[in-house]
Design an enzyme around this catalytic site. Structure first.
Site, PDB file in Angstrom:
ATOM      1  N   SER A   1     -30.349  12.119 -49.641  1.00  0.00           N
ATOM      2  CA  SER A   1     -30.568  10.677 -49.478  1.00  0.00           C
ATOM      3  C   SER A   1     -31.001  10.298 -48.056  1.00  0.00           C
ATOM      4  O   SER A   1     -32.032  10.757 -47.575  1.00  0.00           O
ATOM      5  CB  SER A   1     -29.299   9.936 -49.910  1.00  0.00           C
ATOM      6  OG  SER A   1     -29.533   8.564 -50.075  1.00  0.00           O
TER       7      SER A   1
ATOM      8  N   LYS B   1     -32.421  13.749 -53.311  1.00  0.00           N
ATOM      9  CA  LYS B   1     -32.034  12.437 -53.858  1.00  0.00           C
ATOM     10  C   LYS B   1     -32.936  11.396 -53.208  1.00  0.00           C
ATOM     11  O   LYS B   1     -32.662  10.921 -52.111  1.00  0.00           O
ATOM     12  CB  LYS B   1     -30.567  12.120 -53.600  1.00  0.00           C
ATOM     13  CG  LYS B   1     -30.119  10.809 -54.269  1.00  0.00           C
ATOM     14  CD  LYS B   1     -28.658  10.509 -54.019  1.00  0.00           C
ATOM     15  CE  LYS B   1     -28.199   9.287 -54.825  1.00  0.00           C
ATOM     16  NZ  LYS B   1     -28.938   8.063 -54.475  1.00  0.00           N
TER      17      LYS B   1
END
Length: 278
Positions: A194, A219
């Site tokens: 992320s 992600k």
């Protein structure tokens, strides 16, 4: 308890990725790479998630929790007294003119903390800096974007956020960072995800850092929880995705490293993981 648990679990088994210094977990004897077998009387298996483990370890201050782990093929039992802890998300150390900044997650204060930490390493003689992002699950996107901007020149792309309707939000630097020349290395693993991947891609694809370790998690989406009727929980809905400065979609793909290397070295000694001549 102060244990970091990676997302996702490694090989289907939830493990300890990091132990906060001077925490109840460290004082009890838990170590990184321990595999969770049981917590608070509940046995874990390959269907158990990091959230399942975290729920069993949390509890009222002063209460005790029994934890069983698997270490080097042997089970070990621990009793940990739950205490309030302050997690240090940024740590640093220096050796032989090589500085290391370990970032456990990104928040709204990470950029300022990293700035102060980085400048302190420079005063201590660091000529090259390693950012250790192993097991960093991300955190807040702005934290990753702002921290990357500390080391980029003005008008450099950091990330593109593409909505599910195709609207593109281009986020770039507006001014020169605090240091755009000192050599940088980023150490990542399969749990780097992320916002940590946004930071990594921003420096890698702007030719500002060398990335070593192993391919990251991948992600690259932003989700929100849409509640179901009659209070029957909710469903995760993807509302946007990330694209790197070179418009790569990393979701489920991750970021490839420039040089593959071992990532199992201690969290307080990243030097051991670095390949020669990096």
């Amino acid at each position: 308890v102060a244990i970091s648990i990676p997302t996702p679990a490694k090989d289907g088994v939830v493990m300890v990725s990091d132990v906060e210094p001077n925490s109840p977990a460290q004082k009890a004897g838990l170590l990184p790479l321990d595999l969770f077998v049981e917590g608070d009387g509940f046995k874990f298996d390959k269907s158990s998630t990091p959230d399942d483990v975290a729920m069993k370890l949390r509890g009222p201050e002063g209460s005790k929790v029994g934890i069983t782990v698997l270490r080097n093929g042997e089970t070990k039992d621990f009793i940990v007294t739950r205490q309030p802890i302050k997690v240090t998300s940024v740590r640093s150390y220096v050796k032989n003119n090589l500085g290391v900044i370990r970032i456990k997650s990104f928040s709204g204060t990470t950029a300022e903390t990293v700035k102060e930490t980085y400048q302190d390493l420079m005063k201590k003689g660091a000529k090259k800096v390693v950012f250790d992002l192993r097991s960093n699950p991300g955190g807040l996107l702005p934290g990753g974007v702002e921290t990357a901007g500390l080391f980029l020149e003005a008008n450099k792309p950091v990330v593109f956020v593409v909505s599910n309707k195709g609207v593109v939000d281009s986020q770039e630097t507006f001014k020169n960072g605090i240091d755009t020349e000192t050599p940088l290395v980023i150490l990542v693993d399969h749990n780097t995800a992320s916002a940590a991947e946004v930071f990594t891609a921003a420096l890698k694809e702007n030719d500002r850092a060398t990335v070593v370790g192993e391919q990251t998690f991948g992600k690259g989406i932003i989700q929100t929880i849409r509640p179901l009727s009659d209070n029957n929980g909710g469903v995760a809905v993807t509302v946007a995705r990330y694209e790197t400065p070179r418009h790569n979609d990393i979701n489920k793909a991750g970021i490839p490293v420039d040089k593959a290397t071992d990532v199992e070295c201690p969290k307080d000694n990243a030097f051991v993981c670095l390949p020669p001549n990096v």
